[in-house]
Each structure stands twice: as structure tokens, then as C-alpha cells.
Motif scaffolding. Sequence first.
Motif, mmCIF file in Angstrom:
data_model
loop_
_atom_site.group_PDB
_atom_site.id
_atom_site.type_symbol
_atom_site.label_atom_id
_atom_site.label_comp_id
_atom_site.label_asym_id
_atom_site.label_seq_id
_atom_site.Cartn_x
_atom_site.Cartn_y
_atom_site.Cartn_z
ATOM 1 N N LEU A 68 0.513 -7.777 -12.071
ATOM 2 C CA LEU A 68 1.139 -8.244 -10.835
ATOM 3 C C LEU A 68 1.852 -7.095 -10.120
ATOM 4 O O LEU A 68 2.218 -7.209 -8.972
ATOM 5 C CB LEU A 68 2.106 -9.396 -11.122
ATOM 6 C CG LEU A 68 2.527 -10.202 -9.907
ATOM 7 C CD1 LEU A 68 1.341 -10.684 -9.098
ATOM 8 C CD2 LEU A 68 3.382 -11.366 -10.297
ATOM 9 N N SER A 69 2.017 -5.973 -10.793
ATOM 10 C CA SER A 69 2.619 -4.817 -10.142
ATOM 11 C C SER A 69 1.656 -4.145 -9.174
ATOM 12 O O SER A 69 2.047 -3.269 -8.418
ATOM 13 C CB SER A 69 3.100 -3.812 -11.189
ATOM 14 O OG SER A 69 2.003 -3.312 -11.917
ATOM 15 N N ARG A 70 0.401 -4.589 -9.174
ATOM 16 C CA ARG A 70 -0.603 -4.038 -8.261
ATOM 17 C C ARG A 70 -0.912 -5.054 -7.170
ATOM 18 O O ARG A 70 -1.242 -6.199 -7.463
ATOM 19 C CB ARG A 70 -1.892 -3.724 -9.009
ATOM 20 C CG ARG A 70 -1.755 -2.610 -9.993
ATOM 21 C CD ARG A 70 -3.064 -2.383 -10.672
ATOM 22 N NE ARG A 70 -2.956 -1.298 -11.615
ATOM 23 C CZ ARG A 70 -3.919 -0.902 -12.391
ATOM 24 N NH1 ARG A 70 -5.094 -1.513 -12.338
ATOM 25 N NH2 ARG A 70 -3.734 0.092 -13.221
ATOM 26 N N ILE A 71 -0.826 -4.587 -5.935
ATOM 27 C CA ILE A 71 -1.061 -5.467 -4.792
ATOM 28 C C ILE A 71 -2.105 -4.840 -3.874
ATOM 29 O O ILE A 71 -2.045 -3.646 -3.573
ATOM 30 C CB ILE A 71 0.243 -5.733 -4.014
ATOM 31 C CG1 ILE A 71 1.226 -6.511 -4.891
ATOM 32 C CG2 ILE A 71 -0.031 -6.486 -2.709
ATOM 33 C CD1 ILE A 71 2.556 -6.793 -4.242
ATOM 34 N N LEU A 72 -3.023 -5.675 -3.422
ATOM 35 C CA LEU A 72 -4.017 -5.276 -2.428
ATOM 36 C C LEU A 72 -3.699 -6.013 -1.136
ATOM 37 O O LEU A 72 -3.565 -7.231 -1.129
ATOM 38 C CB LEU A 72 -5.429 -5.623 -2.905
ATOM 39 C CG LEU A 72 -6.572 -5.395 -1.912
ATOM 40 C CD1 LEU A 72 -6.663 -3.934 -1.495
ATOM 41 C CD2 LEU A 72 -7.891 -5.877 -2.512
ATOM 42 N N VAL A 73 -3.572 -5.261 -0.047
ATOM 43 C CA VAL A 73 -3.321 -5.833 1.276
ATOM 44 C C VAL A 73 -4.586 -5.631 2.103
ATOM 45 O O VAL A 73 -5.106 -4.528 2.192
ATOM 46 C CB VAL A 73 -2.113 -5.151 1.963
ATOM 47 C CG1 VAL A 73 -1.891 -5.738 3.348
ATOM 48 C CG2 VAL A 73 -0.859 -5.271 1.111
ATOM 49 N N VAL A 74 -5.073 -6.731 2.698
ATOM 50 C CA VAL A 74 -6.330 -6.698 3.444
ATOM 51 C C VAL A 74 -6.091 -7.236 4.850
ATOM 52 O O VAL A 74 -5.691 -8.387 5.027
ATOM 53 C CB VAL A 74 -7.416 -7.550 2.747
ATOM 54 C CG1 VAL A 74 -8.765 -7.358 3.428
ATOM 55 C CG2 VAL A 74 -7.494 -7.244 1.257
ATOM 56 N N ASP A 75 -6.340 -6.396 5.847
ATOM 57 C CA ASP A 75 -6.144 -6.807 7.239
ATOM 58 C C ASP A 75 -6.895 -5.833 8.130
ATOM 59 O O ASP A 75 -6.922 -4.633 7.836
ATOM 60 C CB ASP A 75 -4.650 -6.807 7.589
ATOM 61 C CG ASP A 75 -4.317 -7.668 8.789
ATOM 62 O OD1 ASP A 75 -5.013 -7.547 9.824
ATOM 63 O OD2 ASP A 75 -3.359 -8.450 8.713
#
Length: 123
Positions: free
Chosen positions: A3-10
Motif C-alpha cells: 500500500l506504500s506504492r501508489i499509481l496515479v492515472v490521468d
Amino acid sequence: MSLSRILVVDDSPASLESLAIFFEFEGFEVRTAGNGKLAVEITQEFQPGLILMDLRMPILDGYAAAREIRALELTTQPILVALSGWDLDEERAQLRDAGFTRGLPKPVSPAELRTMLAEVTSA
């Protein structure tokens, strides 16, 4: 997956940058993608614990990308959060069917992001 890794897609560079900066400031390891196709590719390699994804993007929209991500053979499936400037109440069934855990309206405030993080980490 962590959960310390986040992918943001936009597909909006401004949204992508502001969200990435927010999560980096909060101490997360962040990757970004400008479309759904790239999001699927990054998910396979990066194994994010949380993906925040715009719904309406070129190349592969958020719904299709979410379905492809859910079909991947991952160690653990990420939490998928939809981001949309449209009315999310009207799209609840579509979000659920595509595999999203929840949705957030755009623009999203830092307070809303912190609340979402607290909710998904306690679930």
C-alpha cells in the motif's frame, strides 16, 4: 504489492502532477500514467497497492483499464479508486462492475484524499 506504492492515472498533466506531489509528500512511492494502457503496463511491473484513475481518458479509458488490471495475475489486487468530474452517483453500478472500490469527484482536495487513505488502510 504494498500500500506504500501508489499509481496515479490521468490524462491531465496538471492533475497528474498535483496528485503525485501530494502522495510523495505523504511518504508514498508514486508512479504516474497518462492513459489506461500505460496504467496496465505499470501495474504489472510496479504492483501498486492503490491506483487512483481518471475514468475518461484517451487510448484506454478508466473502466477498460480497471477491467484489464483486475484480470492480471498479481500477487495482490490493488485498491482501485475512480476519479471523475462527472456525477459518480450515476456511475456507481459501472464503477463496481469495472472493479473500482470507490470513486472520488474531481477536483479532489487534500482533505478528501487523506480521508480516502484512512478508509482504505483501515479496511
